[in-house]
Motif scaffolding. Sequence first.
Motif, mmCIF file in Angstrom:
data_model
loop_
_atom_site.group_PDB
_atom_site.id
_atom_site.type_symbol
_atom_site.label_atom_id
_atom_site.label_comp_id
_atom_site.label_asym_id
_atom_site.label_seq_id
_atom_site.Cartn_x
_atom_site.Cartn_y
_atom_site.Cartn_z
ATOM 1 N N SER A 29 57.875 0.382 121.862
ATOM 2 C CA SER A 29 57.988 1.047 120.563
ATOM 3 C C SER A 29 58.765 0.111 119.649
ATOM 4 O O SER A 29 58.859 -1.082 119.910
ATOM 5 C CB SER A 29 58.706 2.384 120.722
ATOM 6 O OG SER A 29 60.040 2.154 121.137
ATOM 7 N N ASP A 30 59.336 0.664 118.584
ATOM 8 C CA ASP A 30 60.150 -0.149 117.683
ATOM 9 C C ASP A 30 61.511 -0.469 118.291
ATOM 10 O O ASP A 30 62.209 -1.354 117.832
ATOM 11 C CB ASP A 30 60.346 0.577 116.346
ATOM 12 C CG ASP A 30 59.031 0.703 115.580
ATOM 13 O OD1 ASP A 30 58.129 -0.118 115.818
ATOM 14 O OD2 ASP A 30 58.914 1.626 114.769
ATOM 15 N N GLU A 31 61.889 0.279 119.333
ATOM 16 C CA GLU A 31 63.163 0.041 120.021
ATOM 17 C C GLU A 31 62.986 -1.099 121.025
ATOM 18 O O GLU A 31 62.057 -1.086 121.827
ATOM 19 C CB GLU A 31 63.587 1.311 120.763
ATOM 20 C CG GLU A 31 64.898 1.169 121.497
ATOM 21 C CD GLU A 31 65.246 2.401 122.322
ATOM 22 O OE1 GLU A 31 66.140 2.273 123.174
ATOM 23 O OE2 GLU A 31 64.619 3.454 122.136
ATOM 24 N N ALA A 32 63.863 -2.086 120.974
ATOM 25 C CA ALA A 32 63.778 -3.237 121.867
ATOM 26 C C ALA A 32 64.135 -2.840 123.300
ATOM 27 O O ALA A 32 65.165 -2.208 123.532
ATOM 28 C CB ALA A 32 64.707 -4.347 121.386
ATOM 29 N N LEU A 33 63.270 -3.190 124.242
ATOM 30 C CA LEU A 33 63.493 -2.885 125.659
ATOM 31 C C LEU A 33 63.481 -4.170 126.471
ATOM 32 O O LEU A 33 62.648 -5.046 126.240
ATOM 33 C CB LEU A 33 62.376 -1.966 126.187
ATOM 34 C CG LEU A 33 62.205 -0.609 125.512
ATOM 35 C CD1 LEU A 33 60.960 0.081 126.038
ATOM 36 C CD2 LEU A 33 63.417 0.248 125.756
ATOM 37 N N THR A 34 64.378 -4.263 127.449
ATOM 38 C CA THR A 34 64.379 -5.421 128.339
ATOM 39 C C THR A 34 63.308 -5.233 129.405
ATOM 40 O O THR A 34 62.810 -4.126 129.631
ATOM 41 C CB THR A 34 65.742 -5.601 129.035
ATOM 42 O OG1 THR A 34 65.979 -4.456 129.861
ATOM 43 C CG2 THR A 34 66.869 -5.778 128.035
ATOM 44 N N ALA A 35 62.955 -6.322 130.087
ATOM 45 C CA ALA A 35 61.962 -6.257 131.163
ATOM 46 C C ALA A 35 62.432 -5.305 132.262
ATOM 47 O O ALA A 35 61.617 -4.593 132.860
ATOM 48 C CB ALA A 35 61.706 -7.651 131.727
ATOM 49 N N ALA A 36 63.730 -5.268 132.524
ATOM 50 C CA ALA A 36 64.258 -4.376 133.561
ATOM 51 C C ALA A 36 64.012 -2.913 133.206
ATOM 52 O O ALA A 36 63.638 -2.112 134.064
ATOM 53 C CB ALA A 36 65.749 -4.627 133.763
ATOM 54 N N THR A 37 64.194 -2.566 131.945
ATOM 55 C CA THR A 37 63.956 -1.190 131.496
ATOM 56 C C THR A 37 62.483 -0.836 131.607
ATOM 57 O O THR A 37 62.124 0.243 132.080
ATOM 58 C CB THR A 37 64.432 -1.006 130.042
ATOM 59 O OG1 THR A 37 65.796 -1.412 129.962
ATOM 60 C CG2 THR A 37 64.300 0.425 129.587
#
Length: 86
Positions: A29-37
């Motif tokens: 989405s527009d929220e940045a997520l790490t690969a772990a998440t």
Amino acid sequence: TNEARKAKPSKTAQANAPIMDQIANEVLSDEALTAATVAETIGVSVQKANALLRALVAEGRAEVTEVKVPKKGAQKAYTKAAPTQE
């Protein structure tokens, strides 16, 4: 021949296609997520999530940024690619 092999996706690529679609359409989405998440959300290893996210970036379906994670420093995070204006 080699040309025919290049044109046909590998079994791994075919197996990863629905996972990549899931990541692009449901997770990012527009929220940045790490690969772990992302990995935790869809139930795959961090390494696999990272590889799929890099492929999505290469296809233009995701964007990469850097975020600061407490006690870990700067890490790459992924967001849904902005829609292109045509």
